[in-house]
Every structure is written in C-alpha cells, then in structure tokens.
Design a protein around this motif. Structure first.
Motif, mmCIF file in Angstrom:
data_model
loop_
_atom_site.group_PDB
_atom_site.id
_atom_site.type_symbol
_atom_site.label_atom_id
_atom_site.label_comp_id
_atom_site.label_asym_id
_atom_site.label_seq_id
_atom_site.Cartn_x
_atom_site.Cartn_y
_atom_site.Cartn_z
ATOM 1 N N ALA A 99 -24.979 16.197 -2.781
ATOM 2 C CA ALA A 99 -25.246 17.456 -3.470
ATOM 3 C C ALA A 99 -24.228 18.526 -3.094
ATOM 4 N N SER A 100 -23.861 18.600 -1.809
ATOM 5 C CA SER A 100 -22.916 19.625 -1.371
ATOM 6 C C SER A 100 -21.537 19.396 -1.972
ATOM 7 N N THR A 101 -21.123 18.135 -2.037
ATOM 8 C CA THR A 101 -19.823 17.816 -2.615
ATOM 9 C C THR A 101 -19.805 18.117 -4.104
ATOM 10 N N GLY A 147 -21.035 22.951 3.817
ATOM 11 C CA GLY A 147 -20.720 22.583 5.191
ATOM 12 C C GLY A 147 -20.010 21.251 5.322
ATOM 13 N N THR A 148 -20.206 20.368 4.350
ATOM 14 C CA THR A 148 -19.544 19.067 4.388
ATOM 15 C C THR A 148 -19.040 18.738 2.991
ATOM 16 N N VAL A 149 -18.036 17.876 2.931
ATOM 17 C CA VAL A 149 -17.515 17.399 1.664
ATOM 18 C C VAL A 149 -16.948 16.001 1.870
ATOM 19 N N ASP A 150 -17.230 15.120 0.947
ATOM 20 C CA ASP A 150 -16.764 13.733 1.047
ATOM 21 C C ASP A 150 -16.310 13.279 -0.329
ATOM 22 N N ILE A 151 -15.000 13.271 -0.560
ATOM 23 C CA ILE A 151 -14.473 12.922 -1.880
ATOM 24 C C ILE A 151 -13.512 11.745 -1.810
ATOM 25 N N VAL A 152 -13.475 11.068 -0.675
ATOM 26 C CA VAL A 152 -12.518 9.992 -0.496
ATOM 27 C C VAL A 152 -13.148 8.652 -0.856
ATOM 28 N N GLY A 153 -12.439 7.897 -1.696
ATOM 29 C CA GLY A 153 -12.807 6.505 -1.933
ATOM 30 C C GLY A 153 -14.045 6.290 -2.765
ATOM 31 N N GLY A 154 -14.473 7.239 -3.546
ATOM 32 C CA GLY A 154 -15.674 7.045 -4.346
ATOM 33 C C GLY A 154 -15.442 7.420 -5.791
ATOM 34 N N TRP A 155 -16.120 6.701 -6.707
ATOM 35 C CA TRP A 155 -15.987 7.022 -8.124
ATOM 36 C C TRP A 155 -16.912 8.165 -8.525
ATOM 37 N N GLY A 156 -17.914 8.446 -7.687
ATOM 38 C CA GLY A 156 -18.837 9.524 -8.005
ATOM 39 C C GLY A 156 -18.155 10.874 -8.118
#
Length: 348
Positions: A99-101, A147-156
């Motif tokens: 949700a945060s990303t 506070g966090t973000v994760d955008i590496v290696g995912g198609w989402g």
C-alpha cells in the motif's frame, strides 16, 4: 482567462480532495473497487440527469457546443485509456504492490501528465513552471510517504506506473476535446469508468450495497468526481494540461486538511511540509509570465468565446457573451502574455 483557468483547476482539486475523506467514511461498507465504481457512476448519472433536465438543447442555452468530428475519437481514446485501461492496470498492480509503495507511485500521474504535455503535445514551459511542478509533486510525495518503498523486481509496481501513464494520456487527450461541452465530457467519462470499476468489483465477488450507502457514495461522486471533472475540463480549455494537472495535484493536501476536521486527525510534520512545498509550487505557477512574439495560423473553429483581441469578428445583430458559433481567425503575429489555450498551441 488564465486567472479563470487557474481558479477552475484549484476548485476542481478542492472538490476532489474533499471527496477522499468523505469516501473513507464509506469504505468500511464497500470494497475499494465498488466504491470507486459508485463514485464514478454517481458523477456520470448525476451529470446526465442535469443535462436531461436542461433539455436536449442545453449546450446551446449554456453557450456550449456538442462534441463533434474528430473529437469523438479523442474522447473515446481518453475514456479507454483512463476509464478502462487505467483501473484494470491498477487492480492488477495492487495485488502485488504494498500500500505504501502504491500510494507513492500514484504521484507519477501528475509527472507523466506534465511530461506528455510538454514533450509530446508541445505545450510551452520554462524553468519557473518546472520548478513549480517539482515543488507540488514533492509535497504530494511527502504526504504519501509510508516509510518504506519496494519497487525492485516486481510486476506489481510496473502495473501501477502503467496505470498512472494511462491517466496521464487521458488528461492530455481530454484537453483536445475541452472546447466541447464539459458536462457531456464528464458524463461520458463517469459512466464508462463507473461501469468498468463496478464490473471489476463484481468479478471479485462484491455485491451491490444497500440503497442508502450506494446513494451516499454516488452523491459524493457527483461533487468530487463529476463537478470536479467539469471544472478540470474548463481549466484545460484555458491553461492547458500541464498547468491544470499541477494545480490538481494539490488535491491530496486538500484531503489532508479536510481529514483534520472530519476525523480529528492531528497536524503532522508531513502535512506542514506539504503545505509549504505545494504553496510554493502554486505561487510559482500563479505568478508565471509567459510572454513572447508568436504567430497565429489561419483557423476556423467553434467554441465559447467573447470578443477579445483574438475574436474581432462581425455579427449581424446583438449577441450575448460568451457565445458559441463557427468563426474564422486570420493569420496574426503579435506579442502578449498567454497560456497554451486553444489559440496558443505552438512550439517553442
């Protein structure tokens, strides 16, 4: 007319921003997709009823004209991009994105809108305008930072980004039909986007809510999505896509302020920082002075207008202003402050 365009864009952002905390009051009774569908349907059905109440000749009575010719292609393309493809891409993206990303990535809509307007549709810009856009987007990022973000290696995340691109395409294509009746445009877009989102919700197993809940959601949608979109289209007509998109990007801040009153939420450092950044960005845009010698090529078109320096044509009898009719512009070279409206679509 530039001041009118800026005012319409800010009012559009205010209505849309206020609709967010109001929608949160309903979200516990509805899935996000059903809520989105009812909000859009409320805008489409509500504006459609307004249009019918005024009669089939309402566009003429309100000095607006109907959609015609190539504009139908641009509008259908805009609806397909923003009302169909965008929601579907977001649906798939959210299934594989935190949700945060996702909240952070959704700010890209304003960025993509401006980049397409500047580099594909050739709207003029300068360093002051870019700086204002950067400040507004930075304020939106501060508000949405989880506070966090994760955008590496995912198609989402890629799907969420693609959804933002589709909405940016929608904004720019809608600008190409903005001389037509904004109520007609908003009605069509609301009905299509609402049907798509309700269809998605139904496919996920959601049922229609109780009548009072559905009515409340549709009323919020009429104001926050329908009337807001009408104002957005009018702003596109006067100040172009990038500038309108920049003003509209302040909507999350408006929503944050409204949440203080509705939910009693505290004033946070992020909200205060966003106020400073967005205030700076809006000020940079409002104080823009785009002035240079430019050429108007000969053109014939029809749209709402008054007899200003670009409309010095003759009428056989008395007329009211603004009014709409087909008229011709001769070739003209002059210099004055201007914005990328229908008469100033030129390269720099």
């Amino acid at each position: 007319m530039a001041q009118a365009g800026s005012t319409m864009a800010i009012l559009a952002a205010v209505l849309f921003g206020i609709s967010t905390p109001l929608a949160k009051l309903l979200v516990h009774d509805l899935s996000p997709w059903m809520l989105a569908g009812l909000l859009y349907l409320g805008s489409g059905i509500g504006l459609g009823l307004v249009r019918l109440a005024r009669g089939l000749s309402a566009s003429q009575e309100r000095n607006e004209r109907s959609i015609h010719g190539i504009e139908w292609f641009w509008l259908l393309a805009a609806v397909f991009a923003g009302g169909v493809t965008g929601p579907v891409l977001l649906m798939f993206g959210l299934t594989a994105t935190s949700a945060s990303t996702a909240s952070l990535l959704l700010n890209l809509e304003g960025v993509f809108t401006a980049l397409l307007a500047w580099f594909v549709f050739q709207e003029g810009f300068d360093r002051r305008l870019v700086a204002g856009m950067v400040a507004i987007v930075a304020g939106a990022v501060v508000l949405s930072w989880g506070g966090t973000v994760d955008i590496v290696g995912g198609w989402g995340p890629a799907a969420v980004v693609a959804a933002c691109l589709m909405w940016a395409v929608d904004n720019n294509l809608t600008r190409k039909v903005s001389l037509a009746d904004p109520v007609d445009i908003a009605t069509i877009k609301g009905l299509v986007a609402g049907s798509v989102n309700v269809g998605i919700a139904s496919a996920l197993g959601d049922g229609l809510p109780a009548v009072p809940t559905a009515a409340a959601a549709m009323l919020v949608g009429l104001l926050g999505y329908g009337v807001s979109l009408v104002l957005f289209v009018i702003a596109l007509r006067h100040i172009g896509t990038a500038r309108t998109g920049a003003y509209f990007s302040t909507a999350p801040f408006v929503g944050g302020i409204a949440s203080l009153a509705i939910f009693g939420e505290p004033v946070t450092v992020g909200l205060a920082a966003a106020a400073v950044l967005m205030g700076l960005g809006v000020w940079l845009h409002l104080t823009e002075d785009h002035d240079h010698e430019h050429v108007h090529d000969e053109i014939e078109h029809d749209h709402p207008h008054v007899h200003d320096e670009h409309h010095r044509h003759h009428h056989d009898g008395p007329v009211t202003e603004p009014h709409t009719h087909k008229h011709r512009h001769g070739r003209l070279r002059h210099r004055h402050a201007h914005f990328p409206d229908a008469h100033h679509v030129h390269t720099h």
